[in-house]
Scaffold this motif. Sequence first.
Motif, PDB file in Angstrom:
ATOM      1  N   LEU A 114      33.161  45.408  34.339  1.00 22.81           N
ATOM      2  CA  LEU A 114      32.983  43.986  34.665  1.00 22.81           C
ATOM      3  C   LEU A 114      34.177  43.484  35.481  1.00 22.81           C
ATOM      4  O   LEU A 114      33.995  42.780  36.484  1.00 22.81           O
ATOM      5  CB  LEU A 114      32.840  43.177  33.374  1.00 22.81           C
ATOM      6  N   ARG A 115      35.399  43.852  35.077  1.00 21.25           N
ATOM      7  CA  ARG A 115      36.589  43.410  35.824  1.00 21.25           C
ATOM      8  C   ARG A 115      36.595  43.986  37.230  1.00 21.25           C
ATOM      9  O   ARG A 115      37.024  43.336  38.187  1.00 21.25           O
ATOM     10  CB  ARG A 115      37.860  43.815  35.079  1.00 21.25           C
ATOM     11  N   GLY A 170      25.839  47.252  31.710  1.00 18.98           N
ATOM     12  CA  GLY A 170      26.077  46.453  30.510  1.00 18.98           C
ATOM     13  C   GLY A 170      25.129  46.717  29.369  1.00 18.98           C
ATOM     14  O   GLY A 170      25.075  45.920  28.428  1.00 18.98           O
ATOM     15  N   ILE A 226      26.511  43.847  26.960  1.00 19.94           N
ATOM     16  CA  ILE A 226      27.591  42.940  27.340  1.00 19.94           C
ATOM     17  C   ILE A 226      27.077  41.514  27.362  1.00 19.94           C
ATOM     18  O   ILE A 226      25.889  41.257  27.617  1.00 19.94           O
ATOM     19  CB  ILE A 226      28.168  43.333  28.718  1.00 19.94           C
ATOM     20  N   TYR A 286      32.998  42.499  39.112  1.00 16.82           N
ATOM     21  CA  TYR A 286      32.929  41.028  39.171  1.00 16.82           C
ATOM     22  C   TYR A 286      34.196  40.460  38.538  1.00 16.82           C
ATOM     23  O   TYR A 286      34.191  40.004  37.382  1.00 16.82           O
ATOM     24  CB  TYR A 286      31.692  40.512  38.429  1.00 16.82           C
ATOM     25  N   LEU A 329      33.874  37.110  30.298  1.00 16.90           N
ATOM     26  CA  LEU A 329      33.349  37.954  29.229  1.00 16.90           C
ATOM     27  C   LEU A 329      33.248  37.112  27.959  1.00 16.90           C
ATOM     28  O   LEU A 329      34.264  36.631  27.439  1.00 16.90           O
ATOM     29  CB  LEU A 329      34.259  39.160  28.989  1.00 16.90           C
ATOM     30  N   HIS A 346      33.757  46.436  29.682  1.00 19.52           N
ATOM     31  CA  HIS A 346      34.696  45.397  30.098  1.00 19.52           C
ATOM     32  C   HIS A 346      35.426  45.799  31.374  1.00 19.52           C
ATOM     33  O   HIS A 346      35.628  44.987  32.294  1.00 19.52           O
ATOM     34  CB  HIS A 346      35.681  45.130  28.969  1.00 19.52           C
ATOM     35  N   SER A 384      27.888  37.938  29.206  1.00 18.01           N
ATOM     36  CA  SER A 384      28.634  37.201  30.228  1.00 18.01           C
ATOM     37  C   SER A 384      27.716  36.143  30.823  1.00 18.01           C
ATOM     38  O   SER A 384      26.620  36.473  31.293  1.00 18.01           O
ATOM     39  CB  SER A 384      29.134  38.131  31.327  1.00 18.01           C
ATOM     40  N   LYS A 435      22.179  42.560  33.027  1.00 14.87           N
ATOM     41  CA  LYS A 435      23.232  43.380  32.416  1.00 14.87           C
ATOM     42  C   LYS A 435      23.352  44.748  33.066  1.00 14.87           C
ATOM     43  O   LYS A 435      24.440  45.323  33.173  1.00 14.87           O
ATOM     44  CB  LYS A 435      22.957  43.523  30.922  1.00 14.87           C
ATOM     45  N   VAL A 480      26.004  45.855  35.801  1.00 10.24           N
ATOM     46  CA  VAL A 480      27.382  46.275  35.510  1.00 10.24           C
ATOM     47  C   VAL A 480      27.412  47.373  34.446  1.00 10.24           C
ATOM     48  O   VAL A 480      28.437  47.578  33.798  1.00 10.24           O
ATOM     49  CB  VAL A 480      28.235  45.068  35.053  1.00 10.24           C
ATOM     50  N   ILE A 538      26.656  36.959  34.586  1.00 12.22           N
ATOM     51  CA  ILE A 538      25.904  38.153  34.954  1.00 12.22           C
ATOM     52  C   ILE A 538      24.435  37.928  34.602  1.00 12.22           C
ATOM     53  O   ILE A 538      24.088  37.773  33.427  1.00 12.22           O
ATOM     54  CB  ILE A 538      26.439  39.408  34.236  1.00 12.22           C
TER      55      ILE A 538
END
Length: 893
Positions: free
Chosen positions: A569-570, A547, A534, A573, A578, A566, A536, A542, A545, A539
């Motif tokens: 993440l929502r 990630g 991921i 956090y 993103l 995703h 971000s 990774k 999350v 963050i």
Amino acid sequence: MTVRNLNYLFHPKSVAIIGASNKPHGVGTTVLENVVHAGFHGDIYPVNPKYETLCGLKTYPDIASLPGAPDLAVICTPPASVPGLISQLGERGTRAVIVLTAGLSAHRDWRGRTMKELMLAAAKPYLLRILGPNCVGMLVPGIGLNASFAHINALPGKIAFVSQSGAMVTGVLDWARSRNIGFSKFVSLGDSVDVDFGDVIDYLASDPDTQAILLYIEAVSSARKFMSAARAAARSKPTLVIKAGRVAEGAKAATSHTGALAGADDVYDAAIRRAGMLRVYSTEELFDAVETLARLRPLSGERLAILTNGGGPGVMATDTLVCSGGKLASLSAATLDRLHAVLPSNWSKANPIDIVGDAPPERYTQALQILLADKEVDATLFIHAPTAIVPSLDIATTLAPIIKQSYPNVLACWLGGDSVAAARRIFTDIGVPTYDTPEKAIGAFMQMVRYRRNQQLLMEVPSAISRTHLEDKKRARAIIEQVIADGRELLSEWEAKQVLAAYGIPIVETRTVNDPAAAGREAQDVGFPVALKILSPDITHKSDVGGVVLDLESAEAVAEAAERMHARLRELYPHARLAGFTVQAMARRPEGRELIVGVATDPVFGPVILFGQGGIAVEVTADRAIALPPLNGVLARELISRTRIARLLGAYRNRRAADINAICRTLVQVSDMVIDLPELQELDINPLFADADGVIALDARICVKPVKDNGLEQLAIRPYPAELEEWVQWQSAELLLRPIRPEDGAAHLAFFNALDPEDVRYRMFIRMRELSPSQLARLTQIDYDREMAFIATRRLDTGAWETLGVARVVADPDNVEAEFAVIVRSDLKGQGLGYALMKKLIAYCSDRGTQRIVGEALSYNHGILNMASNLGFEVSPSTEGGTMIMKLELKPQ
């Protein structure tokens, strides 16, 4: 950095005590009594309008009434009076002042200016040096000067003690007096608003009365100044440091693993090691270090023999030695045979040498003499436990003459109290370091071992690292400038990896996409299996999350993994942004070791480089070591060796050894990034996979910030000044004139070997057949802040470079005067190479603001004398005869 006027501080011919009095327990009273009773032979001027005489001396109402300008003044008056007194002293011609007064920063005038600010402003026009304020003062026992309010005087000796803590000053002073240890200088720095560690270390480095330097540090304010002075001093004198305040303080807002791991104490430790000094960790170790420094000669090796009359203490000493990383000497066959001949049959027959509890003095004598003669033994620890059979005093009396005349170091441990007190005193009186327990004795020995290792690292000439890729600095800089222009601090993973690739660090192919569907398509193009991560900016790690997903085998699996990322993440956090995802090919490295290489920025020492065990648990394993840039191959290898994972980099079971050279190359490449890209604040390469086939960076994180200048001033050690390189035409060929580098060691040795002996004598004033490793290191490992050596070099057909000549200049710490020397390969003399080197050296000094260049040559060295005259030098005979002085006044730029 400056030592200007410090001679007035440390060797005054007259002293004024401003605020002298006869109030019981008053500071002014104590200082005056200390100055008078310590035996100072210069003029003493008490100053106080309330008295006519004090301590039998005429007392003056004010500074204006003094019969002359005192070399040194000691101020013991309230804060508000200090700036005015400084101004008056400066006008009279005083050039050094000790300000004992505290609280100058808390007191302000009607315009809001602190007394500290006003004091410094008053001193500046007169170049008046200030020790303090808020200090205990200073003692110079060799001249009978005790300009302090310490409760006891210091004995004269060869150790200098410099402390930021007044309590440590008085505590060490008291302890040393009881041990009959003397000092050349005893300095309390206090707030160090003017004279600081760098200044004092610089002065002590060339002080003939000081053989060793001991520092108590709470904080360093000017890292570059401190490191430059410390490295110069440690090359010539043992320098020990106790650093207080070991709690990490610089990682509160860290955005990377490295930032969180690089605590302030680790950085100080790295700085002390890099400077070639020795760090101790407690007051007790500090006292032992003083004892060791006062009595031990430098170690020639690390192999220790233990001679004892009891098995238990010998085993305890051995355990402590081995657990501390020390080496127990392996006795030679000849030594064992000789010991067999003089010891009873039940002796230990190995090291430690247990000569049995009933040993008479003669047995001690014979065994010790055998050990002192063994070339496999570098030092001997003598341990004695008292017995009723042989008085300890008899043993000490018998051994003392032998130890006093021996060259190898002997340490002693007299176990017990009153029964061995007299024996312990005999050893102490002849200069043998003596300890109460085997553990303390081994601790002291290991202090010297660690110091020796640091010195070897400081003096070692490293070889050049072969770089497999040319650094694309412009590409890396363009990426960072664009990130800053976008108002960002964190580079994306793709951007970070492009910066690494620009510096030749192998990376896994990484592609950036905006949405899950695109991730699946890119994965097909990359080829399965792939890793998905991921992206971000909010963050830091990774894995927090979920990630990072590995070994995805299809486009559908990639897209689904991206959707789940995703969603997490929502959920976890909701305010995090993103930026997309990265897709990269799986790196199949079954023998790979997970490492971390990083950069953090310390508030004092600037950028530091971290190496250790990598992975998601990097903070938990806490296996890391830190070093200050710039790095080379030797320093990179030493950095690796200080970690636990270093042992896993070798071969074991069916796993091949990792490519250490590739890891070292990566560390040097990261060091180059730090120097070239001052905007780089933090960097993580985690993990960096390393195996027998090399290294590869799987993940990278870079944080940047704008800088106002070229950023070099934030480095604690000035790096190689590449901007001074210059190509010139010489004899129809191109030569490169450039600063010397540590990697030039081999070429410089070949250059020296090509010189005629007479040319060497012209340069050195003595005949030299070869350069020792330490001499070679001093010629090639220079501090570019205070010394410069330009070499003329050309590339051979083989691709190697050869050195043809060198011009060297060393400036004083004030950059007023610089001493030069120049020498050209003997077969190339008279062809203009010396002129080219000298012109570059003169231009460098002029640009740097040096006021004059001076040199000395034998009176019949007509080549250098004629060249100097043609370059504008004034040439005149020296006062000593046989040599000529060359002097060139430089015009300010």
